[in-house]
Design a protein around this motif. Structure first.
Motif, PDB file in Angstrom:
ATOM      1  N   VAL A   1      -4.310   2.791   9.074  1.00 12.65           N
ATOM      2  CA  VAL A   1      -5.282   1.954   9.423  1.00 12.65           C
ATOM      3  C   VAL A   1      -6.137   2.624  10.469  1.00 12.65           C
ATOM      4  O   VAL A   1      -7.504   2.528  10.452  1.00 12.65           O
ATOM      5  CB  VAL A   1      -4.705   0.540   9.851  1.00 12.65           C
TER       6      VAL A   1
ATOM      7  N   TYR B   1       2.044  -5.762   2.956  1.00 18.82           N
ATOM      8  CA  TYR B   1       1.924  -4.557   1.902  1.00 18.82           C
ATOM      9  C   TYR B   1       3.578  -3.853   1.846  1.00 18.82           C
ATOM     10  O   TYR B   1       3.616  -2.744   1.291  1.00 18.82           O
ATOM     11  CB  TYR B   1       0.970  -3.484   2.129  1.00 18.82           C
TER      12      TYR B   1
ATOM     13  N   THR C   1       5.349   4.474  -3.573  1.00 18.01           N
ATOM     14  CA  THR C   1       6.224   3.534  -3.187  1.00 18.01           C
ATOM     15  C   THR C   1       5.752   2.793  -1.989  1.00 18.01           C
ATOM     16  O   THR C   1       4.707   3.337  -1.546  1.00 18.01           O
ATOM     17  CB  THR C   1       7.857   4.009  -2.718  1.00 18.01           C
ATOM     18  N   PRO C   2       6.002   1.613  -1.596  1.00 22.01           N
ATOM     19  CA  PRO C   2       5.272   1.035  -0.530  1.00 22.01           C
ATOM     20  C   PRO C   2       5.431   1.975   0.926  1.00 22.01           C
ATOM     21  O   PRO C   2       6.337   2.693   1.067  1.00 22.01           O
ATOM     22  CB  PRO C   2       6.275  -0.205  -0.022  1.00 22.01           C
ATOM     23  N   ALA C   3       4.153   1.634   1.528  1.00 21.94           N
ATOM     24  CA  ALA C   3       4.008   2.466   2.439  1.00 21.94           C
ATOM     25  C   ALA C   3       4.934   2.432   3.726  1.00 21.94           C
ATOM     26  O   ALA C   3       5.276   1.216   4.171  1.00 21.94           O
ATOM     27  CB  ALA C   3       2.391   2.465   3.040  1.00 21.94           C
TER      28      ALA C   3
ATOM     29  N   ARG D   1      -2.995   0.600  -4.542  1.00 26.28           N
ATOM     30  CA  ARG D   1      -3.977   1.822  -4.982  1.00 26.28           C
ATOM     31  C   ARG D   1      -5.242   1.213  -5.569  1.00 26.28           C
ATOM     32  O   ARG D   1      -5.282   0.217  -6.297  1.00 26.28           O
ATOM     33  CB  ARG D   1      -3.592   2.693  -6.132  1.00 26.28           C
ATOM     34  N   HIS D   2      -6.499   1.803  -4.969  1.00 24.65           N
ATOM     35  CA  HIS D   2      -7.819   1.450  -5.396  1.00 24.65           C
ATOM     36  C   HIS D   2      -8.280   2.597  -6.391  1.00 24.65           C
ATOM     37  O   HIS D   2      -8.402   3.614  -5.944  1.00 24.65           O
ATOM     38  CB  HIS D   2      -8.823   1.332  -4.316  1.00 24.65           C
TER      39      HIS D   2
ATOM     40  N   LEU E   1      -9.208  15.431  -5.020  1.00 20.63           N
ATOM     41  CA  LEU E   1      -9.545  16.340  -3.867  1.00 20.63           C
ATOM     42  C   LEU E   1      -9.478  18.042  -4.297  1.00 20.63           C
ATOM     43  O   LEU E   1      -8.115  18.320  -4.488  1.00 20.63           O
ATOM     44  CB  LEU E   1      -8.612  15.952  -2.550  1.00 20.63           C
TER      45      LEU E   1
ATOM     46  N   HIS F   1      -9.687  10.100  -7.516  1.00 17.89           N
ATOM     47  CA  HIS F   1      -9.841  10.478  -6.243  1.00 17.89           C
ATOM     48  C   HIS F   1      -9.098  12.149  -6.124  1.00 17.89           C
ATOM     49  O   HIS F   1      -8.464  12.263  -5.259  1.00 17.89           O
ATOM     50  CB  HIS F   1      -8.943   9.727  -5.414  1.00 17.89           C
TER      51      HIS F   1
ATOM     52  N   ASP G   1      -4.936   3.638   1.179  1.00 14.78           N
ATOM     53  CA  ASP G   1      -3.826   3.048   0.249  1.00 14.78           C
ATOM     54  C   ASP G   1      -2.557   3.513   0.842  1.00 14.78           C
ATOM     55  O   ASP G   1      -1.437   3.312   0.769  1.00 14.78           O
ATOM     56  CB  ASP G   1      -4.090   3.780  -1.017  1.00 14.78           C
ATOM     57  N   ALA G   2      -2.678   4.679   2.117  1.00 16.57           N
ATOM     58  CA  ALA G   2      -1.388   4.986   2.676  1.00 16.57           C
ATOM     59  C   ALA G   2      -1.225   4.143   3.892  1.00 16.57           C
ATOM     60  O   ALA G   2      -0.255   4.067   4.749  1.00 16.57           O
ATOM     61  CB  ALA G   2      -1.564   6.193   3.292  1.00 16.57           C
ATOM     62  N   LEU G   3      -2.159   3.150   3.933  1.00 14.45           N
ATOM     63  CA  LEU G   3      -2.118   2.041   5.103  1.00 14.45           C
ATOM     64  C   LEU G   3      -2.458   2.701   6.505  1.00 14.45           C
ATOM     65  O   LEU G   3      -1.688   2.382   7.409  1.00 14.45           O
ATOM     66  CB  LEU G   3      -0.955   1.215   5.008  1.00 14.45           C
TER      67      LEU G   3
ATOM     68  N   THR H   1      -4.358  -1.906  -7.932  1.00 17.68           N
ATOM     69  CA  THR H   1      -3.051  -1.959  -8.431  1.00 17.68           C
ATOM     70  C   THR H   1      -1.991  -2.224  -7.020  1.00 17.68           C
ATOM     71  O   THR H   1      -2.474  -1.724  -6.069  1.00 17.68           O
ATOM     72  CB  THR H   1      -2.556  -0.628  -8.934  1.00 17.68           C
TER      73      THR H   1
ATOM     74  N   ALA I   1       3.155  -0.670  -3.186  1.00 18.90           N
ATOM     75  CA  ALA I   1       2.222   0.363  -2.866  1.00 18.90           C
ATOM     76  C   ALA I   1       0.903  -0.250  -3.482  1.00 18.90           C
ATOM     77  O   ALA I   1       0.829  -0.379  -4.546  1.00 18.90           O
ATOM     78  CB  ALA I   1       2.487   1.744  -3.483  1.00 18.90           C
TER      79      ALA I   1
ATOM     80  N   ARG J   1     -11.058  10.831   0.108  1.00 21.28           N
ATOM     81  CA  ARG J   1     -10.284  10.842   1.496  1.00 21.28           C
ATOM     82  C   ARG J   1      -9.891   9.495   1.869  1.00 21.28           C
ATOM     83  O   ARG J   1      -9.106   9.003   2.441  1.00 21.28           O
ATOM     84  CB  ARG J   1     -10.958  11.557   2.218  1.00 21.28           C
TER      85      ARG J   1
ATOM     86  N   ALA K   1       3.960  -0.008   6.366  1.00 18.29           N
ATOM     87  CA  ALA K   1       3.861  -1.388   5.954  1.00 18.29           C
ATOM     88  C   ALA K   1       5.488  -1.990   6.214  1.00 18.29           C
ATOM     89  O   ALA K   1       5.731  -2.995   6.630  1.00 18.29           O
ATOM     90  CB  ALA K   1       3.300  -1.761   4.435  1.00 18.29           C
TER      91      ALA K   1
ATOM     92  N   MET L   1     -10.234   6.353   0.399  1.00 19.33           N
ATOM     93  CA  MET L   1      -9.083   5.634  -0.112  1.00 19.33           C
ATOM     94  C   MET L   1      -7.707   6.139  -0.088  1.00 19.33           C
ATOM     95  O   MET L   1      -6.766   5.323  -0.062  1.00 19.33           O
ATOM     96  CB  MET L   1      -9.521   5.723  -1.794  1.00 19.33           C
TER      97      MET L   1
END
Lengths: 146, 146, 146
Positions: free
Chosen positions: B28, B67, A136-138, B73-74, A80, A78, B24-26, B98, B71, B18, A141, B20
């Motif tokens: 939404v 979540y 670390t966890p978001a 990750r895709h 950028l 990923h 992954d930061a959730l 992960t 954390a 972008r 969440a 992902m």
């Protein structure tokens, strides 16, 4: 959205392929030379900032024995690429780090988000700074669960 | 074999970097905006189809507490970009997911094959549909072993 | 540093996306056709060299039952594309190999470094040779620890 020039994108991915090959071969002198003379690495999650090739080389050399039992690989994804100007790029990516033991078993280090500044010196890209944040966890969440 | 235009290929990889990062930061709301208003996600392996940004947002928000402890990750690979026409792309790739816990330990969700349709709206790419299939043993191998 | 042409780079990544899809689907006939008729695979770490499509197909077919219980995926990274001439490329990369069982659990094979020679035949790329080396601890680290 701003578009990334394909030639620049390929140059950046090729830069990382070479830099990660040096890092994972533990060619510490070669790796350090992919940074500017005053290049900085900042492991933000543990407050560890190293400035300049000489300090980076000393630190990396001291750490070598930690890798005697397992081959390390950094798997990045990923990318950028943001060209702030033609000779200065901000690049973000994430990294999964494996350790492969002599018996072939694979274990994992935590995953990371990285932000680099690359600069062009005498035509080639070098890393001017690298900031590494452990995942670390978001917060989103955590808030939702509480 | 048909060749993929390099500028389009880089645009597609940047789109996924972008998207992902938002996923992954959730984030939404941000993630849902990378789909068309009537965008569809189809978790084919569990017969779960969600249509439209509003339904996707409701589902993603409800899932947030899952979540809180790790954390996500895709990690995607092997993008194939097929331009059905300049404003409509079929993109396939595979994904390794992960979960990194607070102590840094990493666990894995199953691996997946994904087929997306991306469309160009006001100049930018958006996901019109996403079909997600969980990896299962290849029928060829199952037949050979029986 | 020599630059890689963006169109060639994208063609190479697309070649691997297709080849790995055939490999991971265990489409052994299709996979073998991505090699030249006299193509070679060399698992250097176990001294196992296979020459020619017919021998590769026989070996791959015999191995099929080993994959009845888990879907295999090869995750490649850090491609370096060196065009020795327009129709002959040396490509290096590393590979992480997952096995996803029916219950969704993921296990890992050792990590590998691969060096391929790709040649252009009738306009399309084919693999002329593939050398696979299992990752082992870096000699530099072993020396530092002893």
């Amino acid at each position: 959205m701003a578009r990334t020039d394909p030639a620049l994108y390929v140059e950046v991915l090729t830069f990382y392929a070479r830099q990660m090959a040096l890092l994972d071969a533990l060619d510490v002198e070669g790796y350090v030379r992919t940074f500017t003379e005053d290049g900085v690495t900042d492991h933000a999650h543990r407050g560890e900032r190293v400035e300049g090739r000489a300090a980076m080389l000393a630190g990396a050399t001291a750490a070598l024995p930690r890798y005697a039992d397992a081959a390390v690989r950094h798997w990045n994804d990923h990318y950028l690429v943001d060209a702030e100007d033609p000779d200065r790029l901000r690049v973000t990516y994430c990294s999964l780090v494996t350790r492969t033991a002599r018996d072939g078993s694979v274990t994992f280090e935590p995953t990371f988000a990285i932000t680099d500044v690359l600069v062009r010196v005498d035509g080639d890209l070098l890393t001017a700074s690298r900031t590494i944040d452990r995942d670390t966890p978001a917060p989103r969440a955590v808030a939702a669960a509480s």
